[in-house]
Design an enzyme around this catalytic site. Sequence first.
Site, short mmCIF file in Angstrom:
data_model
loop_
_atom_site.label_atom_id
_atom_site.label_comp_id
_atom_site.label_asym_id
_atom_site.label_seq_id
_atom_site.Cartn_x
_atom_site.Cartn_y
_atom_site.Cartn_z
N GLY A 89 0.57 -1.32 0.23
CA GLY A 89 0.18 0.02 0.28
C GLY A 89 0.68 0.91 0.12
N ARG A 180 5.65 -12.88 0.93
CA ARG A 180 5.98 -13.61 2.42
C ARG A 180 4.73 -14.45 2.87
NH1 ARG A 180 5.27 -7.88 3.65
NH2 ARG A 180 6.26 -6.44 2.33
N ASP A 249 1.39 -11.35 7.05
CA ASP A 249 2.14 -10.36 5.73
C ASP A 249 2.92 -10.27 6.41
OD1 ASP A 249 -0.17 -9.26 8.20
OD2 ASP A 249 0.88 -7.20 6.90
N ASP A 259 9.53 -6.11 7.53
CA ASP A 259 8.78 -5.03 8.03
C ASP A 259 9.16 -4.66 9.54
OD1 ASP A 259 8.06 -5.22 5.45
OD2 ASP A 259 5.96 -6.10 5.72
P1 AMP Z 1 2.31 -2.87 8.19
O1 AMP Z 1 2.15 -2.08 9.30
O2 AMP Z 1 3.71 -1.72 7.04
O3 AMP Z 1 3.18 -4.20 7.95
O4 AMP Z 1 1.04 -2.68 6.56
C1 AMP Z 1 0.20 -3.07 6.61
C2 AMP Z 1 -0.75 -2.76 5.45
O5 AMP Z 1 -0.95 -1.72 5.99
C3 AMP Z 1 -0.07 -3.35 4.33
O6 AMP Z 1 -0.85 -3.74 2.90
C4 AMP Z 1 1.12 -1.57 4.47
O7 AMP Z 1 1.09 -1.76 2.94
C5 AMP Z 1 -0.48 -1.02 4.55
N1 AMP Z 1 0.14 0.43 4.78
C6 AMP Z 1 0.63 1.17 6.26
N2 AMP Z 1 0.99 2.45 6.16
C7 AMP Z 1 0.39 2.71 4.99
C8 AMP Z 1 0.11 3.78 4.39
N3 AMP Z 1 0.17 4.88 4.96
N4 AMP Z 1 -0.86 4.17 2.74
C9 AMP Z 1 -1.01 2.73 2.57
N5 AMP Z 1 -0.88 1.98 3.26
C10 AMP Z 1 -0.32 1.62 4.14
MG MG Z 2 3.84 -5.07 6.43
#
Ligand code: AMP
Ligand code: MG
Length: 491
Positions: A89, A180, A249, A259
Amino acid sequence: MSTNPFNNRYHDLGPGFYQSIKPTPVQSPELIIYNQELATALGLDETVLNSSANTAVFSGNQLPNGGEPLAMAYSGHQFGHFNPNLGDGRAILLGQIHDPQGRLLDIHLKGTGQTAFSRNGDGRAALGPVLREYLVSEAMAKLGIPTTRALAAVTTGEEVARDQLLPGGIITRVASSFVRIGTFEHFLARNDMDSIKRLADYVIEHHYPQTKQAENPYLDLLDVVVEGQASLIAQWMQLGFIHGVMNTDNMSITCETIDYGPCAFMDHYAHNRVYSSIDHHGRYAYNNQPNIGLWNLSRFAECLLHLIDDNQDSAVEVAQHRLEAYISIYQKHWLSGMRNKLGLSTEQSEDKQLAEDLLDLMARDQVDFTLTFYYLSLLDKDASNDDSLLALFDDAASITAWLDQWRQRLNKEASQDVERQHRMHAINPVYIPRNHLIESAIRAAEDQGDYSVFHTLHEVLQNPFELQPGKEIYMQPPQPDEVVHQTFCGT
Ligand code: AMP
Ligand code: MG
């Protein structure tokens, strides 16, 4: 950026696996740091260091030829609950390269703007989490833990809205693969068995080619991932590392730490330490990490069942059997690692108890994890220089009794002090990326635009096992007013 051509094999998997998308350009990027050592090791051109071309690539403003950038699709279990719609994302697979050893590597940018998987997010990253990931992932690499590497970090010249407006950043990270467990789950949830097979074949081809020879390559794939995750998590445990968000994930199929969100190295020891602000029930607490590893691997095994055997009952039975092996594989890695930490070079039945007794004493007196093992590494077989270690504990009698046991155990093998101390210093670090130090590096950068604190800390963490004169402050646990109680994912 590169004399090493970019390509993208992931692109060949087809549209269901990703969205083809370019990074959204940013206003006025500036390079904070570029990992020359890594770039050289990867065969990336060195001549453009700090040049505007590098900054443009690492901010997503300019694309390397042949990369075919894309956002990967994935799903995942977050805190035990399945979310079918995750994916990159706010990150983009810029492309892949082959390193000089011929290994395929993913080059990823994080903080590059919205994709089809952004849901309500802005696709951006704040500078703080970028600096944090850079420091911790590079420290992990120098500590010898399998991890994504950090190749560069930039500021974007733009602000991102979180609780407040914050400066934006982008990190370039390198992994064997960003596939993943959740990538497999993505297709299982859609009942798309054909794509699971294509993904498994891709992973085998590029990352575990040895399994191709096996009678049942997909069962072998399960085995190597079980082995890799057990080994990885044992290594985390031995450094007091808490990943913080072990959702499926965030678990790499190539068994690297990926991550970096609300992760933390423990200062004062507690068996069930939690730092993450969102881990309310301690699902990802320090001592729960090995169990969660098994839980995550069970989700992976479910994705492979139809490939393992046409008969689902047989597939379940055999997969179950392989998963059961995880516990003993993990224990084996943990115990051999703890023996090394204690300076033991042979195996005795009492070793597990000896290691656990020390952890119990550390927990009782809330002693600093890293300093305990560092000071232990300094001790001689006679008790002539125990003071620095004893001073960490409130209850001197208990740790003295434990040291007696430890010395009796050392006497069962032929090692000499100097040789043993040398071994212990090679695995018990002096420096870890302590939360309060990371915090002060972020504060200086965010509040004053001062990156010197970040650079100095990063420099110290390049040699975590060597005592560096004048850098005593970096080995110390936080003062009471400096303790970081919670860490945040910063999304
Ligand atoms: P994470 O906590 O980094 O593992 O992210 C979990 C999910 O949320 C993943 O699909 C990321 O791509 C999405 N995500 C986290 N932060 C953002 C953001 N600022 N904009 C868009 N998607 C996000
Ligand atoms: Mg992640």
